[in-house]
Design a protein around this motif. Sequence first.
Motif, PDB file in Angstrom:
ATOM      1  N   VAL A   1       7.093  -8.881  -6.714  1.00  0.00           N
ATOM      2  CA  VAL A   1       7.952  -8.295  -5.842  1.00  0.00           C
ATOM      3  C   VAL A   1       8.744  -6.853  -6.530  1.00  0.00           C
ATOM      4  N   LEU A   2       9.780  -7.430  -7.170  1.00  0.00           N
ATOM      5  CA  LEU A   2      10.690  -6.583  -7.991  1.00  0.00           C
ATOM      6  C   LEU A   2       9.750  -5.279  -8.724  1.00  0.00           C
ATOM      7  N   ALA A   3       8.902  -5.994  -9.509  1.00  0.00           N
ATOM      8  CA  ALA A   3       8.197  -5.045 -10.565  1.00  0.00           C
ATOM      9  C   ALA A   3       7.071  -4.608  -9.884  1.00  0.00           C
ATOM     10  N   TYR A   4       7.005  -4.488  -8.708  1.00  0.00           N
ATOM     11  CA  TYR A   4       5.915  -3.827  -8.149  1.00  0.00           C
ATOM     12  C   TYR A   4       6.135  -2.551  -7.853  1.00  0.00           C
ATOM     13  N   GLY A   5       5.915  -1.668  -9.255  1.00  0.00           N
ATOM     14  CA  GLY A   5       6.303  -0.365  -9.271  1.00  0.00           C
ATOM     15  C   GLY A   5       4.753   0.490  -9.220  1.00  0.00           C
TER      16      GLY A   5
ATOM     17  N   MET B   1      -4.378   5.196  -1.084  1.00  0.00           N
ATOM     18  CA  MET B   1      -3.504   4.516  -0.721  1.00  0.00           C
ATOM     19  C   MET B   1      -2.786   4.710   0.687  1.00  0.00           C
ATOM     20  N   THR B   2      -2.588   5.913   0.765  1.00  0.00           N
ATOM     21  CA  THR B   2      -1.980   6.359   2.007  1.00  0.00           C
ATOM     22  C   THR B   2      -3.079   6.180   3.172  1.00  0.00           C
ATOM     23  N   ILE B   3      -4.354   6.618   2.943  1.00  0.00           N
ATOM     24  CA  ILE B   3      -5.415   6.353   3.951  1.00  0.00           C
ATOM     25  C   ILE B   3      -5.533   4.758   4.331  1.00  0.00           C
ATOM     26  N   ALA B   4      -5.678   3.979   3.041  1.00  0.00           N
ATOM     27  CA  ALA B   4      -5.792   2.418   3.319  1.00  0.00           C
ATOM     28  C   ALA B   4      -4.471   1.894   4.241  1.00  0.00           C
ATOM     29  N   MET B   5      -3.462   2.447   3.806  1.00  0.00           N
ATOM     30  CA  MET B   5      -2.161   1.968   4.626  1.00  0.00           C
ATOM     31  C   MET B   5      -2.503   2.312   6.006  1.00  0.00           C
ATOM     32  N   VAL B   6      -2.789   3.741   6.305  1.00  0.00           N
ATOM     33  CA  VAL B   6      -2.853   3.887   7.838  1.00  0.00           C
ATOM     34  C   VAL B   6      -3.861   3.245   8.462  1.00  0.00           C
ATOM     35  N   VAL B   7      -5.000   3.260   7.842  1.00  0.00           N
ATOM     36  CA  VAL B   7      -5.993   2.215   8.517  1.00  0.00           C
ATOM     37  C   VAL B   7      -5.679   0.778   8.590  1.00  0.00           C
ATOM     38  N   THR B   8      -5.213   0.085   7.747  1.00  0.00           N
ATOM     39  CA  THR B   8      -4.673  -1.541   7.978  1.00  0.00           C
ATOM     40  C   THR B   8      -3.617  -1.416   8.897  1.00  0.00           C
ATOM     41  N   LEU B   9      -2.544  -0.514   8.874  1.00  0.00           N
ATOM     42  CA  LEU B   9      -1.668  -0.651   9.962  1.00  0.00           C
ATOM     43  C   LEU B   9      -2.267  -0.409  11.194  1.00  0.00           C
ATOM     44  N   SER B  10      -3.304   0.656  11.541  1.00  0.00           N
ATOM     45  CA  SER B  10      -3.904   0.633  12.725  1.00  0.00           C
ATOM     46  C   SER B  10      -4.656  -0.678  13.171  1.00  0.00           C
ATOM     47  N   GLY B  11      -5.229  -1.235  12.273  1.00  0.00           N
ATOM     48  CA  GLY B  11      -5.859  -2.497  12.357  1.00  0.00           C
ATOM     49  C   GLY B  11      -4.865  -3.396  13.133  1.00  0.00           C
ATOM     50  N   LEU B  12      -3.927  -3.464  12.080  1.00  0.00           N
ATOM     51  CA  LEU B  12      -2.784  -4.371  12.683  1.00  0.00           C
ATOM     52  C   LEU B  12      -2.302  -4.155  14.265  1.00  0.00           C
TER      53      LEU B  12
ATOM     54  N   GLN C   1       1.384  -1.432  -9.240  1.00  0.00           N
ATOM     55  CA  GLN C   1       0.541  -1.203  -7.780  1.00  0.00           C
ATOM     56  C   GLN C   1      -0.659  -0.854  -8.130  1.00  0.00           C
ATOM     57  N   LYS C   2      -1.050   0.322  -8.898  1.00  0.00           N
ATOM     58  CA  LYS C   2      -2.390   0.494  -9.370  1.00  0.00           C
ATOM     59  C   LYS C   2      -3.218  -0.626  -9.920  1.00  0.00           C
ATOM     60  N   GLU C   3      -2.428  -1.403 -10.789  1.00  0.00           N
ATOM     61  CA  GLU C   3      -3.007  -2.508 -11.607  1.00  0.00           C
ATOM     62  C   GLU C   3      -3.571  -3.440 -10.515  1.00  0.00           C
ATOM     63  N   PHE C   4      -2.883  -3.746  -9.549  1.00  0.00           N
ATOM     64  CA  PHE C   4      -3.011  -4.628  -8.505  1.00  0.00           C
ATOM     65  C   PHE C   4      -4.238  -4.086  -7.678  1.00  0.00           C
TER      66      PHE C   4
ATOM     67  N   LEU D   1       0.917  -1.027  -0.105  1.00  0.00           N
ATOM     68  CA  LEU D   1       0.029   0.101  -0.025  1.00  0.00           C
ATOM     69  C   LEU D   1       1.016   1.290   0.079  1.00  0.00           C
ATOM     70  N   PHE D   2       2.158   1.292   0.463  1.00  0.00           N
ATOM     71  CA  PHE D   2       2.832   2.422   0.280  1.00  0.00           C
ATOM     72  C   PHE D   2       2.942   3.109  -1.116  1.00  0.00           C
ATOM     73  N   PRO D   3       2.453   4.384  -1.252  1.00  0.00           N
ATOM     74  CA  PRO D   3       2.495   5.004  -2.450  1.00  0.00           C
ATOM     75  C   PRO D   3       3.601   4.715  -3.291  1.00  0.00           C
ATOM     76  N   ARG D   4       3.816   4.080  -4.397  1.00  0.00           N
ATOM     77  CA  ARG D   4       4.918   3.841  -5.248  1.00  0.00           C
ATOM     78  C   ARG D   4       5.104   5.180  -6.223  1.00  0.00           C
ATOM     79  N   ILE D   5       6.311   5.659  -6.165  1.00  0.00           N
ATOM     80  CA  ILE D   5       6.318   6.708  -7.138  1.00  0.00           C
ATOM     81  C   ILE D   5       7.594   6.093  -8.305  1.00  0.00           C
ATOM     82  N   PRO D   6       7.086   6.706  -9.398  1.00  0.00           N
ATOM     83  CA  PRO D   6       8.008   6.037 -10.487  1.00  0.00           C
ATOM     84  C   PRO D   6       9.311   6.670 -10.042  1.00  0.00           C
ATOM     85  N   GLY D   7      10.153   5.799 -10.508  1.00  0.00           N
ATOM     86  CA  GLY D   7      11.852   5.877 -10.561  1.00  0.00           C
ATOM     87  C   GLY D   7      12.090   5.469  -8.852  1.00  0.00           C
ATOM     88  N   PRO D   8      13.469   5.410  -8.791  1.00  0.00           N
ATOM     89  CA  PRO D   8      13.802   5.281  -7.422  1.00  0.00           C
ATOM     90  C   PRO D   8      13.402   6.562  -6.457  1.00  0.00           C
ATOM     91  N   LEU D   9      13.427   6.015  -5.096  1.00  0.00           N
ATOM     92  CA  LEU D   9      12.861   6.869  -4.124  1.00  0.00           C
ATOM     93  C   LEU D   9      13.748   7.986  -3.816  1.00  0.00           C
TER      94      LEU D   9
END
Lengths: 673, 309
Positions: free
Chosen positions: A541-545, A566-577, A549-552, A199-207
């Motif tokens: 894993v490696l091609a999950y850009g 995505m950020t909201i979903a990530m925060v919600v899921t992490l809070s759930g965990l 990510q959008k496709e998935f 869920l961490f929003p991917r940005i094109p290219g390396p971080l």
Amino acid sequence: MRFWRRQHNSLSSTSLVSAKGGESLLTPIASIWLTLTLALAVAPHANELPIWLTPAFFVIAGWRAFIAIRKQPLPPRWALLTLALLATAGVLVSYRTLFGRDPGVALMTAMAACKLLETRGLRDGVALVFLGYLLVMSNLLYSQEIPMVAYLLGVVTLMLVSQMVIHRQHAGLTALAPLRLAGKMVLAAIPVMLVLFVLFPRIPGPLWGLPKDAYKGRTGLSGEMEPGTISQLIQSGEVAFRVRFTGDMPSSKQLYWRGPVLWSFDGRRWRQREELPSKTPYPLTPEGPVLDYAVLMEPNNRRWLLALDLPASLPPSAGMTRSFQVLREQPVNEVYRYAMRSYLQYRTGQLTASERFLGLQLPPQSNSRARELAEEWRARDPRPAALVGKALSLFREQPFSYTLNPPLLGFHSVDEFLFRTRKGFCEHYASAFVFLMRAAGVPARVITGYQGGERNELGEYLIVRQSDAHAWAEVWLEEQGWTRIDPTAAVSPNRIQQGIYAALADTDTLPFLARRGGDYEWLRRLALNWDALNIQWNEWVLAYGPDRQKEFLSGLGFGAVDWREMTIAMVVTLSGLGAIFIILRWRSRQLPDPVARAWQQFCDRLARRGLARGSHEGPLDFSERVVAQHPELAGPVRDIARLYAALRYGPVISPPAVRRLQRQVRRFHIRHH
Amino acid sequence: MATLEDQLEFTIQEVGTTILGKERAIRLALACLLARGHLLIEDLPGMGKTTLAHALARCLGLQYQRIQFTSDLLPADILGAAVYERQKETFVFHPGPIFAQLILADEINRATPKTQSALLEAMEEGQVTIEGESRELPKPFFVIATQNPAYQIGTFPLPESQLDRFLMRIELGYPDVQAERMLLEGEDRREVLARLAISMAPAQLHEAQAKVAGVHAAPPLLDYVQALLAFSRQSNRFRGGLSPRAGLGLLRAARAWALLHRRGHVLPEDVQTVLPAVVGHRLHPGDDNLEQSSAALVEQLLNAVALPA
């Protein structure tokens, strides 16, 4: 956690306090753990580090371990300072710079070694562990394959153990308890890791901007071609890319993977020309069925994307040149997955004036004999199709041979090849053919790429290796437009139909994985299975850009999601965990010991069969009530209840009895009636 | 060689031959004795209270005294008095019936509060003070008091503070059909009593009492006892919770009960079994719970407090 904190407290009040600041010293066993884990983190770098550094590091690590065991003093400050300066100078001399991936890693390794020699107390130890984590990460700059990731995960677990050991600070400890805890921590981190990964929003290219040299040393097409370019590339068994077809896989001879298109020739070397990519595919007239497939490209630090002749669609953030070459906006520096669509039978559009000009250009005063031959052909029959036939029959009828080890050629490479050596690899044939065509007035160009590939039955996909690299030609014919002509096919039809392994007599120079048959076929099979696992890893894993990510996520039914969602979903899921973790924690605090846990398990199991224990019901009363309803369970139920009562309320808790209780509860099952 | 536990078991069997079908009451009485507490039996006349006390005394080889309480009984009638002896020209103390190891205080609620308290003080202190002089009572010292239910005419019900002095209060109840039939068919109870064997020496009884104190009470069990006490104090179902003495008594009784069941540690079941006998007479219904009998109150307490996990 509780019990070593106690240990630590009790120690800091005793004599193990250093002169300055009252900080507790590392025990020998903690120093050894630190040294060991650090060495494990550095080990994968052994080959890449400067030749002096790898042995130096391991010697220093060994020395540090020796110091710890013999309880000898650490080297004095001035010695360390000298060592650090020497190491920096050494890195500077080896690389001529301190910046970039390789010098950076080397410097970090050298400094880790120096730090080891000054590590006395807890704070140094902690700093060293974190340096260790950084070293672990640096390994991912070199390899992200499954074995490396598994190894690094193991090293991280051991680093957690070192962290525990240095905090726990007492000698003669067994590694088992902290190892178990570290394992649990790593396992507990996995759900968080998965959520962040997905869920961490991917940005094109390396971080962050990786140093430029981070991508060097990757084999692949170079965008230029001179005699020897491809025959050298072909010796590498590395995977260039893998392909999954939506429908049936076409036959091997149709698989021309189009790479760089080469226009300009200086008599020896072919080069690309600057072409501006268009955001829409150039039109072509299909004359056959459409083919859909997805390519998983290995990083090669190049912008071009391989596609089957001829591509008719574009992946996002890629464009197409007029030469039907697909170019990405930035180089492929991570495993990149893209979907493509191609037509294997086609006609292209009109020839532009500049294409005609460039397609006929030849270097002046070079390869004059070939030029004369072409002009002679042209004088006899100027139709382009006839000229193509002439050239191909030249290759077919004269004693030309296809070999991986052709004789070296000089500046007039085409002349030497056509009239003297007559031994060559695909680049020789493509180069000579295009030269002849241009000299005869037919616009032509060289295409480099890959041809064929290996089908992996397991997982139904195609593996294209560097050993499948190829070069062929395209000529412009009035009727069809740009037409592919593969002069190699005229010399060695096997190359095209069955692949490189069938075309060469001297297959021993081929990489192992490109060979077929023979004694080690089973080993090759095994390698293919491993490759099938790798494609999954690459795809997920490696091609999950960003695209993947959008496709998935939209595939999961979330529709189009942007980074905010995505950020909201990530925060919600992490809070759930986090909530789940807190609840589990709370429950385990409610049931602090294994005896109570086993009993709870037993009661839960009976409760599921409708025999819930009353909250105030004692173990023996409860067991008698159960036995009254289920006399067949009398034995185990009474045993468990008695054992529990004795352990819970008795004066001593013997570990064997606890294990017996756990075992009996595990074995306890209520048969369904 | 019979163990202490075997002998205790044998005692229960022996006493059981005279008072039929009341094993639980006998066990409770014995547990009460082992826990160094005193027993109050509350029941209608003719239920075998006297027989139980007498049989226990015989089997355990204890000196036995029965004091019939009446409305005109005076403290001195129980404790004894100093009598002037002319020959010696001094006052000589004549011990009263209380100087025995097992006292049956029959129908204690028929005596006046003054007389009752004389007995109860002796029970608490283990000694009596007459004319400024303290006199030790024999050991062990065990009082079984009987009481007719309070609604009978001409009684002085024991006040709450006095009830607290008794470790247990039990009821004997009517015998069941089978036991009644055996009772009717069998010989005279007095003859049976006379034939009872002495099953334990006083030293062994003392040993057993010492052993009770050594029965292990694990932290989770103490948690449970505390939870029971706390609930009785917090809940408004009860008026005034259980006293610390009640808590101590409960644990002691539970320990004795565990020993009778040959266990070296106390289980929650032990606490629960002795709970009605130990706290039944100490719990009083709260304002919104007035209609409840004491058995129901104990039931409420028992059900409301969960075993600590």
